[in-house]
Write an enzyme that holds these catalytic residues in place. Structure first.
Site, PDB file in Angstrom:
ATOM      1  N   SER A 288      38.736  48.160  35.568  1.00 31.74           N
ATOM      2  CA  SER A 288      37.756  47.851  36.621  1.00 31.74           C
ATOM      3  C   SER A 288      36.550  48.730  36.404  1.00 31.74           C
ATOM      4  O   SER A 288      36.620  49.741  35.721  1.00 31.74           O
ATOM      5  CB  SER A 288      38.347  48.160  37.999  1.00 31.74           C
ATOM      6  OG  SER A 288      38.330  49.562  38.249  1.00 31.74           O
ATOM      7  N   ASP A 289      35.422  48.370  36.990  1.00 28.56           N
ATOM      8  CA  ASP A 289      34.335  49.334  37.016  1.00 28.56           C
ATOM      9  C   ASP A 289      34.680  50.364  38.106  1.00 28.56           C
ATOM     10  O   ASP A 289      35.603  50.172  38.907  1.00 28.56           O
ATOM     11  CB  ASP A 289      32.975  48.658  37.248  1.00 28.56           C
ATOM     12  CG  ASP A 289      31.827  49.539  36.724  1.00 28.56           C
ATOM     13  OD1 ASP A 289      32.068  50.742  36.468  1.00 28.56           O
ATOM     14  OD2 ASP A 289      30.689  49.040  36.579  1.00 28.56           O
ATOM     15  N   TYR A 290      33.946  51.425  38.104  1.00 27.24           N
ATOM     16  CA  TYR A 290      34.160  52.570  38.988  1.00 27.24           C
ATOM     17  C   TYR A 290      34.403  52.138  40.442  1.00 27.24           C
ATOM     18  O   TYR A 290      33.500  51.595  41.082  1.00 27.24           O
ATOM     19  CB  TYR A 290      32.901  53.426  38.928  1.00 27.24           C
ATOM     20  CG  TYR A 290      33.100  54.909  39.063  1.00 27.24           C
ATOM     21  CD1 TYR A 290      33.194  55.720  37.944  1.00 27.24           C
ATOM     22  CD2 TYR A 290      33.147  55.500  40.316  1.00 27.24           C
ATOM     23  CE1 TYR A 290      33.341  57.091  38.058  1.00 27.24           C
ATOM     24  CE2 TYR A 290      33.298  56.865  40.442  1.00 27.24           C
ATOM     25  CZ  TYR A 290      33.386  57.660  39.314  1.00 27.24           C
ATOM     26  OH  TYR A 290      33.532  59.019  39.439  1.00 27.24           O
ATOM     27  N   SER A 292      35.578  49.618  41.685  1.00 28.71           N
ATOM     28  CA  SER A 292      35.282  48.224  42.054  1.00 28.71           C
ATOM     29  C   SER A 292      36.500  47.532  42.662  1.00 28.71           C
ATOM     30  O   SER A 292      36.357  46.499  43.318  1.00 28.71           O
ATOM     31  CB  SER A 292      34.724  47.431  40.871  1.00 28.71           C
ATOM     32  OG  SER A 292      35.700  47.200  39.902  1.00 28.71           O
TER      33      SER A 292
END
Ligand code: BGC
Length: 740
Positions: A288-290, A292
């Site tokens: 995942s992105d940070y 997210s």
């Protein structure tokens, strides 16, 4: 409409195999080894907590250290990865706990944003894209990989392959610009550079294609904002660089922050599973992105943490960056049968697969001896200078102000970016150190040691003060020639750095005007992470050199170009608009039913500004002049499965050697869906000696001529095509051919 139908209806839509056609590239550069038996064995031994641990990534400290709590989590087997922890010593210390003190001894994978260099910083990706030179971009990534791996980093969160058509979006700096074809070639180059053919090698890292997907389509250019993109535009514009990364064997993907057509990218089953896994057969893992995953609650698609964890895992996000919802709620979700063990096992399998392919089980540690030799060595620094010089774009050069004469007596160097080490490096500096950076002042002193350099900052990048103007004007008056370095600060582009104006910030334009008023010859050196609206400069300044943020060796590279040791050959990978109101403005737009016509009010244009850009996509000048002529096609018509060879003569008409980027565009004149007025489908950066002519050839076939039809199937439709070749997306010579 009728005439289009009458051409089209009797004709067969030729469907080409989906897997081959969706991208320009069909062959994987890497045939990964099979570790599935070892993974099966491990999965059998793992507890649920250990499995969830593999799916957790936590952030270290900005300085590269891990956090004290990581030690215990690693010992328990509750942490599979960190980001930002780096350096052979620090990574080895934490890794030692993982492979000696945790029950199953599964190594950690250390991730880090190695975006345009690790310690040796290369131009920002948008600048590298301006080289139009995949080999140079691959080399830069390969050097970054060697430095990073030597510092214990296994995994880079790059390449960022988001197409961006809106320069207000600060992250346009991190990608390859607006074009899916250029973006795809550079995505492939970067994946190859980072990973090589086997990323277990001591000088390679595993790459991560991000941000999946359409993050660059953020409404109004505001970072993290909503995106609404049709499936056709996804497949034709936003997907191709990701597909190119998959075809090049990329090991990981990152799911984006944005919601896409109502479903956040980090919970989007269509993009994460149906396209990425089922269609494209990607077998690596998705991080995942940070936070997210946690943000799914704010998006409003999860009522609580457990729902957010379930939505992300089910959709296909394997590893959770920073938020900890998989670990917190995984067990309960399983008990409640809201999540299946199969889903968790599959995610763990993908993570372990990449750890095996990285060779971490066999060689978990970094070698401290390698670290000092591999990082920031003279070969890497020399490459940074060369690549930076290739990324510079000459936008204007009236009466050949450039190149400057080396026997110059005095130069005024003016502007807030003329001697700023931090800004020179750009927005993602990896482990780069400002003290390593050669500013333009440093570069000039080295290039023309005999010249007196009258340096005056003039003003700050973004302030309303002009008390430095007088000194700047004095410096200009006392000198033979002026170089004025203006633009944005590095932090004005990149993440969370959207702007609603693309003008030079602060009072910099007035500073240029004050210098202009002295009547001295001058050159504007731009440093910026996005297209700027530089209308006044374009009309009035004698010369403009776009240098992006050129990295560690930026100042030396710029000096190489200003004094003619390197003839600039870069081209814009993105359109420069005249004002913000024109945005989105990109070359591969549709024609509309009423294409702009200056003599007809009821056509698609503005009352108050030209519809055309200030500088078109693909634009860039040289110190020499080129002619592109003699466009020939191998046949007037081809079959849908056939190939066409397009060739032109490129001639260097000027007195010195130089590079031209020959660009090929196509247009499907009438089809069952509207097609762009032109689409880049080939380019070559060629070097020609003075007076030399070269024949340049391009091959067009199914991969270049097809599109997604109304039934969302990919194929070529018979009919007439235009092929256009030239030095940028506007100055083109053209020919026609037919597909039967
Ligand atoms: C960015 C990513 C980056 C990640 C880790 C996020 O905020 O969107 O591009 O890789 O942080 O640093």
């Amino acid at each position: 409409m009728n005439s289009i139908k009458s051409i089209r209806l009797p004709l067969v839509f030729v469907v080409v195999l989906l897997f081959l056609s969706a991208s320009t590239f069909s062959s994987r550069s890497q045939q990964p080894k099979d570790f599935e038996k070892q993974i099966d064995a491990l999965l059998r031994k793992m507890t649920l907590a250990e499995k969830l641990g593999q799916l957790q990534q936590l952030d270290g400290e900005a300085n590269g250290n891990f956090r004290p709590e990581h030690l215990e989590l690693v010992r328990q087997g509750s942490l599979g990865s960190t980001l930002n922890v780096r350096g052979a010593q620090k990574t080895n210390e934490l890794q030692r706990i993982a492979v000696t003190a945790s029950r199953l001894k599964i190594p950690l994978i250390f991730g880090f944003d190695v975006i345009h260099g690790y310690r040796t910083v290369f131009p920002i990706p948008l600048g590298e894209a301006a080289t139009w030179d995949p080999a140079a971009v691959e080399r830069s990534a390969s050097i970054a990989a060697a430095e990073a791996r030597a510092a214990g980093v296994h995994w880079t969160f790059a390449p960022m392959v988001d197409i961006a058509r809106d320069p207000r979006w600060g992250r346009i700096a991190e990608g390859s610009g607006e074009d899916p074809y250029l973006g795809s070639l550079l995505a492939r180059a970067r994946v190859r550079g980072f990973q090589g053919t086997d990323y277990s090698a001591p000088d390679k890292v595993v790459a991560c294609a991000k941000h999946w997907v359409a993050y660059g389509a953020a409404e109004a250019g505001r970072d993290y904002n909503t995106t609404e993109v049709s499936e056709r535009t996804l497949r034709e514009v936003y997907f191709p660089p990701f597909k190119a990364a998959v075809d090049a064997g990329v090991g990981t993907f990152m799911s984006a922050f944005n919601d896409l057509n109502g479903v956040p990218a980090s919970a989007n089953h269509f993009t994460l599973t149906e396209v990425l896994r089922d269609e494209w057969k990607f077998d690596g893992f998705v991080v995942s992105d940070y936070t997210s995953v946690e943000e799914l609650m704010k998006h409003g698609v999860a009522a609580n943490e457990a729902e957010a964890a379930r939505a992300a895992l089910d959709a296909g996000v394997d590893m959770e960056m920073v938020s900890r919802l998989y670990n917190k709620h995984g067990e309960q979700l399983l008990k409640d049968r809201k999540l299946s063990l199969k889903t968790i096992d599959e995610a763990v399998r993908r993570v372990l697969r990449i750890k095996f392919r990285l060779g971490l089980f066999a060689k978990p540690y970094a070698d401290p001896a390698r670290e000092s030799a591999a990082i920031f060595n003279s070969a890497n620094v020399a490459a940074a200078r060369e690549i930076a010089a290739r990324s510079l774009v000459l936008l204007k050069n009236d009466r050949n102000v450039l190149p400057l004469d080396k026997p110059v007596r005095s130069i005024a160097l003016i502007g807030p970016l003329a001697d700023s080490k931090t800004n020179m490096l750009g927005s993602w500096t990896g482990d780069g150190k400002p003290e390593d950076a050669a500013t333009l002042l440093v570069g000039l002193k080295a290039k023309v040691p005999q010249a007196k350099i009258n340096y005056a900052k003039g003003c700050d990048i973004n302030s309303d003060k002009d008390d430095g103007f007088a000194e700047a004007v004095r410096a200009a008056k006392e000198s033979d020639v002026v170089i004025i370095a203006v633009g944005e600060s590095a932090e004005m582009s990149g993440e969370a750095a959207s702007r609603s104006s693309l003008d030079l910030p602060g009072r910099q334009l007035e500073l240029v005007k004050a210098v202009h008023a002295t009547g001295k010859p001058y050159v504007v050196v731009l440093m910026n992470g996005r297209p700027l609206t530089i209308n006044w400069l374009t009309e009035n300044s004698p010369a403009i050199l776009e240098t992006w943020f050129a990295g560690t060796q930026g100042g030396n590279a710029i000096a190489d170009v200003l004094f003619g040791d390197v003839n600039p050959g870069g081209k814009l990978p993105v359109t420069f608009p005249r004002n913000v109101g024109q945005i989105p403005l990109y070359y591969n737009h549709k024609n509309t039913g009423r294409p702009p016509d200056a003599n007809n009010k009821y056509t698609s244009k503005y009352l108050d500004v030209d519809w055309k850009p200030l500088f078109p996509f693909g634009f860039g000048l040289s110190y020499t002049r080129f002619e592109i002529a003699n466009l020939k096609l191998s046949a007037p018509r081809i079959s849908a499965s056939g190939q066409l060879i397009v060739s032109v003569d490129v001639r260097n008409l000027g007195p010195r050697a130089g590079d031209e980027v020959v660009q090929l565009y196509i247009r499907d004149v009438a089809a069952s869906v509207t097609r762009p007025v032109k689409e880049l489908k080939g380019f070559q950066r060629v070097t020609l000696a003075a007076g030399e002519t070269k024949r340049v050839e391009f091959v067009l076939g199914a991969a270049q001529l097809g599109f997604w039809n109304q039934q969302m199937r990919y194929g070529i439709e018979p009919g007439e095509f235009m092929v256009m070749v030239g030095p940028n997306s506007e100055q083109l010579i053209e020919a026609k051919f037919a597909v039967e």
